[in-house]
Motif scaffolding. Structure first.
Motif, short mmCIF file in Angstrom:
data_model
loop_
_atom_site.label_atom_id
_atom_site.label_comp_id
_atom_site.label_asym_id
_atom_site.label_seq_id
_atom_site.Cartn_x
_atom_site.Cartn_y
_atom_site.Cartn_z
N ALA A 6 61.42 5.30 26.42
CA ALA A 6 61.05 6.54 25.72
C ALA A 6 59.61 6.48 25.23
O ALA A 6 59.31 6.79 24.09
CB ALA A 6 62.02 6.82 24.58
N PHE A 9 57.82 11.97 25.61
CA PHE A 9 58.84 12.97 25.93
C PHE A 9 58.21 14.08 26.77
O PHE A 9 57.05 14.43 26.57
CB PHE A 9 59.46 13.55 24.66
CG PHE A 9 60.36 12.57 23.97
CD1 PHE A 9 61.73 12.60 24.19
CD2 PHE A 9 59.85 11.61 23.12
CE1 PHE A 9 62.57 11.69 23.58
CE2 PHE A 9 60.68 10.69 22.51
CZ PHE A 9 62.04 10.73 22.74
N PRO A 14 63.41 12.08 27.29
CA PRO A 14 62.66 10.83 27.17
C PRO A 14 62.15 10.37 28.53
O PRO A 14 62.82 10.53 29.55
CB PRO A 14 63.70 9.85 26.62
CG PRO A 14 65.02 10.41 27.02
CD PRO A 14 64.85 11.90 27.07
N ARG A 42 67.25 10.76 31.79
CA ARG A 42 65.97 10.20 31.41
C ARG A 42 65.03 10.35 32.60
O ARG A 42 65.46 10.40 33.74
CB ARG A 42 66.10 8.72 31.03
CG ARG A 42 67.02 8.49 29.86
CD ARG A 42 67.17 7.03 29.56
NE ARG A 42 66.02 6.49 28.86
CZ ARG A 42 65.86 6.51 27.55
NH1 ARG A 42 66.78 7.06 26.77
NH2 ARG A 42 64.79 5.99 27.00
#
Length: 77
Positions: A6, A9, A14, A42
């Motif tokens: 992360a 963003f 993330p 992600r």
């Protein structure tokens, strides 16, 4: 691989950044990581040699390519 989980963003999702220890990440590790990112919503930016790659939706890949084309880092300093 060194993973910065992360690290930033993008549109609320993330983005993990992976830098290889050596020239490139091992394919088995990269395959696992892309599967993990898909399952967990992600995004991923990773490096092979001097080149950066983005894993995620087309709009994300286009955005990262644009940043790189402008000489920015993938995370848009």
């Amino acid at each position: 691989m060194i993973m910065l989980a992360a690290n930033f963003f993008w549109r609320g999702l993330p983005v993990d950044v992976v830098v290889p220890v050596g020239r490139q990440p091992k394919q088995k590790a990269l395959d696992w990581l892309t599967g993990f990112c898909t399952e967990n919503r992600r995004l991923l930016v990773y490096q092979i040699g001097e080149e950066w790659f983005a894993f995620g939706p087309t709009a994300f890949q286009t955005d990262i390519a644009g940043r790189l084309g402008r000489g920015e880092t993938p995370w848009g300093d």
